[in-house]
Design a protein around this motif. Structure first.
Motif, short mmCIF file in Angstrom:
data_model
loop_
_atom_site.label_atom_id
_atom_site.label_comp_id
_atom_site.label_asym_id
_atom_site.label_seq_id
_atom_site.Cartn_x
_atom_site.Cartn_y
_atom_site.Cartn_z
N GLY A 84 -16.78 0.09 19.49
CA GLY A 84 -17.45 0.94 18.51
C GLY A 84 -16.52 1.70 17.58
N ASN A 85 -15.21 1.43 17.68
CA ASN A 85 -14.26 2.09 16.78
C ASN A 85 -14.23 1.40 15.43
OD1 ASN A 85 -12.63 3.82 18.87
ND2 ASN A 85 -12.83 1.78 19.77
N THR A 86 -13.53 2.01 14.49
CA THR A 86 -13.17 1.32 13.26
C THR A 86 -11.64 1.25 13.22
OG1 THR A 86 -13.25 3.40 12.05
CG2 THR A 86 -15.25 2.06 12.04
N VAL A 87 -11.10 0.33 12.40
CA VAL A 87 -9.66 0.10 12.47
C VAL A 87 -9.01 0.06 11.08
CG1 VAL A 87 -9.76 -1.24 14.63
CG2 VAL A 87 -9.91 -2.44 12.44
N VAL A 88 -7.75 0.47 11.07
CA VAL A 88 -6.89 0.20 9.91
C VAL A 88 -5.70 -0.58 10.46
CG1 VAL A 88 -5.53 1.14 8.02
CG2 VAL A 88 -7.59 2.35 8.80
N VAL A 89 -5.54 -1.80 9.97
CA VAL A 89 -4.50 -2.71 10.48
C VAL A 89 -3.32 -2.71 9.52
CG1 VAL A 89 -3.98 -5.13 10.99
CG2 VAL A 89 -6.24 -4.20 11.55
N LYS A 90 -2.12 -2.66 10.10
CA LYS A 90 -0.89 -2.86 9.30
C LYS A 90 -0.21 -4.09 9.88
CE LYS A 90 3.12 -2.35 8.63
NZ LYS A 90 4.01 -3.53 8.46
N PRO A 91 -0.45 -5.25 9.23
CA PRO A 91 0.20 -6.47 9.73
C PRO A 91 1.69 -6.40 9.46
CG PRO A 91 -1.43 -6.96 8.01
CD PRO A 91 -1.20 -5.49 7.99
N GLU B 193 4.48 3.77 8.48
CA GLU B 193 4.67 5.19 8.80
C GLU B 193 3.58 6.06 8.18
OE1 GLU B 193 8.64 6.71 8.20
OE2 GLU B 193 7.97 8.78 8.58
N HIS B 194 3.12 5.70 6.95
CA HIS B 194 2.02 6.49 6.36
C HIS B 194 0.82 6.46 7.30
CE1 HIS B 194 4.35 6.78 2.80
NE2 HIS B 194 4.03 5.62 2.27
N LEU B 195 0.60 5.29 7.89
CA LEU B 195 -0.58 5.14 8.75
C LEU B 195 -0.44 5.95 10.04
CD1 LEU B 195 -3.28 3.73 9.23
CD2 LEU B 195 -2.03 1.75 10.11
N THR B 196 0.72 5.80 10.70
CA THR B 196 0.85 6.49 11.99
C THR B 196 0.96 8.00 11.81
OG1 THR B 196 3.20 5.97 11.95
CG2 THR B 196 1.80 4.54 13.27
N ARG B 197 1.42 8.45 10.65
CA ARG B 197 1.49 9.89 10.39
C ARG B 197 0.15 10.46 9.96
NH1 ARG B 197 6.20 12.33 10.71
NH2 ARG B 197 8.12 11.15 10.43
N ASN B 198 -0.78 9.62 9.57
CA ASN B 198 -2.07 10.10 9.06
C ASN B 198 -2.89 10.68 10.22
OD1 ASN B 198 -4.86 10.10 8.21
ND2 ASN B 198 -4.16 8.98 6.41
N ALA C 251 0.85 -1.20 0.00
CA ALA C 251 0.00 0.00 0.00
C ALA C 251 0.87 1.24 0.00
CB ALA C 251 -0.88 0.01 1.24
N GLY C 252 0.50 2.22 -0.81
CA GLY C 252 1.16 3.52 -0.76
C GLY C 252 0.34 4.45 0.11
N SER C 253 0.75 5.72 0.16
CA SER C 253 0.00 6.64 1.02
C SER C 253 -1.42 6.83 0.51
CB SER C 253 0.73 7.98 1.16
OG SER C 253 0.96 8.50 -0.11
N ASP C 254 -1.65 6.63 -0.82
CA ASP C 254 -3.03 6.75 -1.34
C ASP C 254 -3.95 5.71 -0.72
OD1 ASP C 254 -2.22 8.80 -2.91
OD2 ASP C 254 -2.29 7.71 -4.83
N GLU C 255 -3.44 4.46 -0.64
CA GLU C 255 -4.29 3.38 -0.08
C GLU C 255 -4.50 3.60 1.42
OE1 GLU C 255 -1.67 2.51 -2.28
OE2 GLU C 255 -3.30 2.68 -3.72
N VAL C 256 -3.44 4.08 2.08
CA VAL C 256 -3.58 4.33 3.53
C VAL C 256 -4.63 5.42 3.75
CG1 VAL C 256 -2.39 5.13 5.61
CG2 VAL C 256 -1.28 3.48 4.08
N ASP C 257 -4.55 6.49 2.94
CA ASP C 257 -5.54 7.57 3.06
C ASP C 257 -6.94 7.02 2.79
OD1 ASP C 257 -3.50 9.30 3.56
OD2 ASP C 257 -3.54 10.29 1.59
N ALA C 258 -7.05 6.18 1.76
CA ALA C 258 -8.38 5.63 1.41
C ALA C 258 -8.92 4.76 2.55
CB ALA C 258 -8.28 4.81 0.12
N ALA C 259 -8.02 4.00 3.18
CA ALA C 259 -8.46 3.14 4.29
C ALA C 259 -8.93 3.97 5.47
CB ALA C 259 -7.31 2.21 4.70
#
Ligand code: NAD
Ligand code: 6OD
Length: 488
Positions: free
Chosen positions: A174-181, A219-224, A40-48
């Motif tokens: 009740g949260n939603t999640v983005v997982v980075k395995p 890093e894209h995820l944690t910086r988002n 995933a690039g930053s585009d996919e992370v943003d989309a997630a």
């Protein structure tokens, strides 16, 4: 999803990365290709993150806790129904023996949803009546709201178990999640996307992005800054990096990090029970459990007997086909990790260790020669300042040192920057309790190891982590309390 191609899972759909590149997921048993993984690039992370926020504001946010709980039970049922697929995927990615994956990893994957689905239905908040100057009175009551979109960053050692340990309570609350395995073990998190869809979890509630840490999906995820909180399991140095990223926007963190766990073995212990427990504590999962023991302190009168008995255990493990019930030890996760562990094997010898057993790479037949196998290793004779005694190795090895009294044992155990787990072996439960209260660890076992009730607090002291998860403690991290004061 096929066994060969692993895609990102965003907004309920499997998708390739806009980077247009894949990375290889290789089997640690023989180096064969398990899958090509779309990074995933930053585009996919943003989309997630956007999909997760949309689901939060939409169908997921609108559900009552009871309804979320019903859906999460369906997720657990879905894991059970596809048990063999999860099992095969986890074994292919990690090389761990079937006996471990079938009894720990996959059942816990399902249990992590059931436990928190049940718990969230019974969680209470406080309320206080108060006087007001006009005599009318007021009532204050707190209510819990989900924290929002949670980033879940995972390691490779217990992939499904440790990921669902965070996703279960996050979704229950009740949260939603983005997982980075982990890039080493991407498959079961992806398979869980199919289970989520089949269970009727709305799109966007559970998302998975694949890639590496720095300058990649992690890093894209944690910086988002669309992420409201970060829950992370992994190395302490990675946690420190993520904490810097979390500072932007003042996001909350929960960290389960490294350890250099001691065991304190007193001469009055039940020797046979202790040696069985210690063989697991040191060598289970090829030493790749954060709770594994790498420092063993033994009362002097039983030191030689202990070293001989642990040596027998170390030499008794069977390596080979992880699906064979006779196999009791798998490989390390990768050649890169084996290089790291072997570097500590070398440092221990350079620092003057006596190698009681192991210390190298075993001869493996056929294709297994290409795997990242390693010998279980025991050292004695090192100074406490040696790297192999101070630093987390995360391999099947330990240093054993004698002690003469309780105070010395406790001082040795506490002389570490880490504070994750300790085990104490004694038939004097008063002593067990007394020592347990003085050792600096998030969890201390007396006469056992890795016995877990999922309702209890789990986490590390000192550099082993920040915060506690487990039971209500997870729900505290994954929710925010708001107070409402109503004048009557
Ligand atoms: P790691 O820290 O290298 O990686 C963990 C995850 O973080 C991976 O998904 C990785 O891609 C990601 N990552 C790395 N750098 C990042 C960055 N800058 N920003 C965002 N994400 C980043 O750990 P590992 O090697 O996968 O796992 C082994 C470590 O995990 C050991 O230290 C072990 O003790 C620890 N661990 C701790 C616990 C616990 O409960 N305390 C449990 C399991 C493992
Ligand atoms: O059992 C658990 O819930 C847990 N978090 C275990 C951690 C193991 C570390 O490798």
């Amino acid at each position: 999803m096929t066994n060969q191609i692993v895609q990102n899972f965003i907004d309920g759909r499997f998708t390739e990365g806009s980077l247009g590149r894949t990375f290889e997921d290789r089997a640690p048993v023989d180096g064969s290709l398990v899958a090509l993984v779309h990074e995933a690039g930053s585009d996919e992370v943003d989309a997630a993150v956007t999909a997760a926020r949309r689901a939060l504001a939409g169908p997921w946010g609108a559900l009552a806790a009871e309804d979320r709980a019903k859906l999460l039970h369906k997720v657990a049922d879905g894991i059970d129904a596809r048990f063999d697929e999860f099992l095969a995927a986890e074994i292919a990615d990690t090389g761990k023996p079937r006996s471990i994956a079938a009894h720990i990893d996959i059942p816990r994957g399902a249990a992590n949803f059931r436990v928190f689905a049940d718990l969230v239905k019974n969680i209470a908040t406080e309320s206080f009546g108060m006087a007001t100057p006009d005599g009318a009175g007021a009532v204050n009551y707190a209510h819990r709201i989900p924290k929002g979109v949670i980033a879940v960053i995972c390691p490779w050692n217990l992939p499904l178990l440790l990921m669902t340990w965070k996703v279960g309570p996050a979704l229950a609350a009740g949260n939603t999640v983005v997982v980075k395995p982990s890039e080493e073990t991407p498959v079961t998190a992806t398979l869980l996307g199919e289970v989520m869809n089949d269970a009727g979890i709305p799109p966007g509630v559970y998302n998975v992005v694949h890639g590496f840490g720095p300058n990649s999906a992690g890093e894209h995820l944690t910086r988002n800054t669309g992420i409201d909180a970060i829950t992370f399991t992994g190395e302490t140095v990675t946690g420190a990096e993520i904490m810097k990223q979390a500072a932007v926007g003042l996001r909350d963190v929960s960290f389960e990090c490294g350890g250099k766990n001691p065991a304190l073995i007193f001469a009055d212990c039940d020797f046979d029970e202790m040696i069985e427990g210690m063989a697991r504590a040191v060598f289970a999962n090829c030493g790749q459990v954060c709770l594994n023991t790498e420092r063993v302190y033994v009362e002097r009168s039983i030191f030689d007997r202990f070293v001989d008995a642990l040596k027998d255990k170390a030499e008794g493990f069977q390596r080979g086909d992880p699906m064979d019930p006779a196999t009791t030890m798998g490989p390390l996760i990768s050649q890169e990790h084996r290089d790291k562990v072997l570097s500590y094997y070398g440092k221990a010898v350079d620092a003057g260790a006596e190698v009681i057993t192991g210390g190298g790479v075993p001869d493996m037949p056929g294709g297994y020669a290409e795997g990242s196998w390693i010998e279980p290793t025991i050292w004695t004779g090192l100074d406490e300042s040696a790297a192999a005694v101070r630093e987390e190795i995360f391999g099947p090895c330990c240093h054993v040192r004698p002690f003469d009294d309780e105070d010395e044992a406790i001082a040795l155990a506490n002389d570490s920057p880490y504070g994750l787990a300790t085990s104490i072996w004694t038939s004097d439960l008063s002593r067990g309790n007394r020592v347990a209260q003085r050792v600096e660890a998030g969890i201390t076992w007396v006469n056992c190891w890795f016995l877990r009730d999922l309702r209890t607090p789990f986490g590390g002291s000192k550099q082993s982590g920040i915060g506690r998860e487990g039971g209500v403690h997870s729900l505290e991290f994954y929710t925010e309390l708001r107070n409402i004061c109503v004048k009557l």
